[in-house]
Scaffold this active site. Structure first.
Site, PDB file in Angstrom:
ATOM      1  N   TRP A   1       0.833  -1.039  -0.041  1.00 27.26           N
ATOM      2  CA  TRP A   1       0.085  -0.069  -0.051  1.00 27.26           C
ATOM      3  C   TRP A   1       0.953   1.325  -0.001  1.00 27.26           C
ATOM      4  O   TRP A   1       1.954   1.255   0.771  1.00 27.26           O
ATOM      5  CB  TRP A   1      -0.904  -0.095   1.247  1.00 27.26           C
ATOM      6  CG  TRP A   1      -1.846   0.967   1.419  1.00 27.26           C
ATOM      7  CD1 TRP A   1      -2.778   1.594   0.579  1.00 27.26           C
ATOM      8  CD2 TRP A   1      -1.934   1.838   2.505  1.00 27.26           C
ATOM      9  NE1 TRP A   1      -3.315   2.714   0.826  1.00 27.26           N
ATOM     10  CE2 TRP A   1      -2.951   2.795   2.389  1.00 27.26           C
ATOM     11  CE3 TRP A   1      -1.609   1.581   4.051  1.00 27.26           C
ATOM     12  CZ2 TRP A   1      -3.467   3.593   3.066  1.00 27.26           C
ATOM     13  CZ3 TRP A   1      -1.841   2.842   4.856  1.00 27.26           C
ATOM     14  CH2 TRP A   1      -2.873   3.482   4.569  1.00 27.26           C
TER      15      TRP A   1
ATOM     16  N   ASP B   1      -0.702  -5.772   9.504  1.00 29.59           N
ATOM     17  CA  ASP B   1      -1.627  -4.824   8.861  1.00 29.59           C
ATOM     18  C   ASP B   1      -2.986  -5.456   8.637  1.00 29.59           C
ATOM     19  O   ASP B   1      -2.965  -6.106   7.708  1.00 29.59           O
ATOM     20  CB  ASP B   1      -1.220  -3.904   7.706  1.00 29.59           C
ATOM     21  CG  ASP B   1      -2.196  -2.750   7.271  1.00 29.59           C
ATOM     22  OD1 ASP B   1      -3.172  -2.691   7.731  1.00 29.59           O
ATOM     23  OD2 ASP B   1      -1.824  -1.896   6.635  1.00 29.59           O
TER      24      ASP B   1
ATOM     25  N   LYS C   1     -13.470  -0.910   6.031  1.00 28.95           N
ATOM     26  CA  LYS C   1     -13.887  -2.103   5.128  1.00 28.95           C
ATOM     27  C   LYS C   1     -14.972  -2.869   5.803  1.00 28.95           C
ATOM     28  O   LYS C   1     -16.094  -3.104   5.135  1.00 28.95           O
ATOM     29  CB  LYS C   1     -12.861  -2.755   4.411  1.00 28.95           C
ATOM     30  CG  LYS C   1     -11.742  -2.043   3.749  1.00 28.95           C
ATOM     31  CD  LYS C   1     -11.953  -0.996   2.867  1.00 28.95           C
ATOM     32  CE  LYS C   1     -10.725  -0.331   1.973  1.00 28.95           C
ATOM     33  NZ  LYS C   1      -9.755   0.374   2.814  1.00 28.95           N
TER      34      LYS C   1
END
Length: 451
Positions: free
Chosen positions: A180, A261, A297
Site C-alpha cells: 500500500w 496490517d 472496510k
C-alpha cells in the site's frame, strides 16, 4: 502645524509627548508608508506571502484517481481506484447493522460527549482484541496484550511506528514489494528506515515465495517486518497456511518482529476467523507482535476513522508498561480518539444478534466481490483476450493486480473513461454486473492495441 500638549506647560512630560507626536507624524509620510508596506512579510500582496516559496504538491496516487474521475463528464466513466465498497447499483453502502447500532446510540439519552481516555473506549479495545486474536486467545487471558483505539488503520500504523522508533532496538522495517502506497510514508515519517522484501511475482501474477524467504532470511536479526494479515493490497495475493507457517518459523528463528496490517478481516474470505489465521498463528507460539486493525472496510465505517493497535507482549507487566508509553505517543499527536465510531463497533461486537447480522452482511459483501472476479474472468475468456487471466480468480479481497502496465492504464482512461492506479490495480468492489462488460472491452482493447 503640530498641536502642542499642555498649552504652554514646560513640564518634562509635555515635552516628551510633543517630541513623540512629531516623530509619528514624520514617519507617516507617503514615502515612509511605502517603505513600511513593502517591508512587511504579511502584506496583502500575493508575491510577498511568507509561503510564496511553497510548491504545489502532487496528488495522492490513489485519491488523485477520484479527483480525475470527478472531473470527467462522461456518463460511462468508472472509478476502480479507491478501495471503498459499492453496491450492485454502484452506490456507497451503509450496513443495516450499523444503522441499527447508531439508532441505539441516538436513543440512549444517558450517552454523553465527554473526552475518551487517551487509549480510547475500553470496551471497544477489549472486543477488538478478541475479534482479531480470538476470544480464547491465551495472550488475552494472561493480559499480555495492550490495545489502544486509533484513527483507523493509518493511525494505528503510525502510533505503532512512533512507539517502535522510540523504544525498539531495531529501526529498520521491511515491507513487501509492492505494498500500500501509504506504508512507506508512515514509517519514514515516524523515523524508521524502510526496506523491502520480494513478494509479488509479475511473471506468475502470484507470490514470489522463494524471494520472500531469501530476503527475510538475509534481514538483520531483530528487524521489523510488515505483514498483510489477509487480502494483500495491492496484489490480492496471500500466502497459503503452509507458507504462513514457514514464514513464522523463519521470522521467529531470526527474531524478526511481526507488524500485521489487518485492514480486511472478514472482507477477504467472508470469514472473520479464516482471515485472522495468520495473526493467530504468530500469537499462538508465545512470541511478540503488533497488529493494526481497521473497521473501514469490514463495517463500512470509512469516514468514522475507527481502528485499533494491539501489541502482544511476553508478560502482563511488560504490556502495562508498553501501554503507558503508547499514551505518551498519542497524547501530543491527537490527544484522544473520537467516540462515535468506536461506540458503533462496540455495540455490534457486544450484542450477539447484531454481531450475527454483521457477519451475514459482511459475507454478502465478500461474496459479491468474489462474484465480480468470476464474471470478469468469464468476460475476458469470452472475448478471447490474449494472456492468462486466471489470477483474477486466484487473488483475494478488494483488489486485483491486473498486470496491465501504465500505458495500458492510460489508454483505458482516455478511451474508455476507466480510472485506476497506474500500477494496474483495480478495486473489484467498484464493479457491478452492468459494468463488467465495459471493463472487459477496455482490457481487451488495451492488451491488443497497447504494448
Amino acid at each position: 502645524m503640530l498641536p502642542e500638549f499642555g498649552h504652554g506647560s514646560s513640564s518634562a512630560t509635555d515635552r516628551r509627548l510633543n517630541a513623540l507626536f512629531r516623530h509619528l507624524s514624520s514617519s507617516s509620510s507617503p514615502m515612509n508608508c511605502r517603505d513600511s508596506i513593502s517591508a512587511s512579510p504579511t502584506s496583502g500582496f500575493q508575491n510577498d506571502s511568507v509561503f510564496s516559496h511553497v510548491v504545489r504538491g502532487p496528488e495522492d496516487p490513489i485519491l488523485g484517481v477520484t479527483v480525475a474521475y470527478n472531473k470527467d463528464p462522461s456518463p460511462n466513466k468508472l472509478n476502480l481506484g479507491v478501495g471503498a465498497y459499492r453496491t450492485e447499483e454502484g452506490k456507497p453502502l451503509v450496513l443495516n447493522v450499523v444503522r441499527k447500532a447508531e439508532q441505539q446510540l441516538v436513543n440512549d439519552r444517558s450517552r454523553i460527549k465527554e473526552y475518551l481516555p487517551i487509549v480510547g473506549l475500553a470496551e471497544f479495545n477489549k472486543l477488538s482484541a478478541k475479534l482479531i486474536f480470538g476470544a480464547d486467545s491465551p495472550a488475552i487471558r494472561e493480559n499480555r496484550i495492550t490495545t489502544v483505539q486509533c484513527l483507523s488503520g493509518t493511525g494505528s500504523l503510525r502510533v505503532g511506528a512512533e512507539f517502535l522508533a522510540k523504544h525498539y532496538h531495531q529501526r529498520t522495517i521491511y515491507i513487501p514489494l509492492p505494498t500500500w502506497g501509504n506504508h512507506t510514508k508512515i514509517f519514514n515519517l515516524a523515523g524508521l528506515s524502510v526496506k523491502s522484501y520480494r513478494y509479488y511475482d509479475p511473471a506468475t501474477r502470484g507470490l514470489n515465495f522463494q524471494g520472500l524467504l531469501e530476503d527475510l532470511g538475509s534481514a538483520p536479526s531483530g528487524a521489523i517486518v510488515l505483514l498483510h494479515a489477509c487480502a494483500h493490497n495491492p496484489t490480492g495475493v496471500d500466502p497459503t497456511l503452509d507458507q504462513w507457517e514457514q514464514i513464522r518459523q523463519l521470522m521467529r528463528s531470526k527474531r524478526l518482529l511481526p507488524f500485521f496490517d489487518s485492514a480486511y478481516q472478514g472482507f477477504a474470505s467472508g470469514s472473520l476467523d479464516a482471515d485472522a489465521q495468520s495473526v493467530r498463528m504468530f500469537v499462538a507460539d508465545g512470541g511478540e507482535c503488533l497488529a493494526a486493525q481497521s473497521y473501514a472496510k469490514n463495517m463500512g465505517l470509512y469516514g468514522e476513522r475507527v481502528g485499533a493497535l494491539s501489541i502482544v507482549c511476553k508478560t502482563a507487566d511488560v504490556a502495562s508498561r508498553v501501554e503507558s508509553q503508547l499514551k505518551l505517543v498519542i497524547r501530543p499527536m491527537y490527544s484522544n480518539p473520537p467516540i462515535h465510531g468506536a461506540s458503533i463497533v462496540a455495540a455490534i461486537l457486544r450484542d450477539r444478534n447484531l454481531y450475527n447480522e454483521w457477519t451475514i452482511e459482511l459475507k454478502a459483501m465478500a461474496d459479491r466481490i468474489i462474484s465480480m472476479r468470476h464474471q470478469l474472468s468469464d468476460a475476458l475468456r469470452a472475448r478471447n483476450t490474449p494472456g492468462d487471466w486466471s489470477h483474477i480468480i486466484k487473488q483475494i479481497g478488494m483488489f486485483t493486480f491486473t498486470g496491465l502496465n501504465s500505458k495500458q492504464v492510460a489508454f483505458m482512461t482516455k478511451e474508455y473513461h476507466i480510472y485506476m492506479t497506474s500500477d494496474g490495480r483495480i478495486s473489484m468492489a467498484g464493479l457491478s454486473s452492468k459494468t463488467v462488460p465495459h471493463l472487459a472491452d477496455a482490457i481487451h482493447a488495451a492488451v491488443t492495441r497497447v504494448v
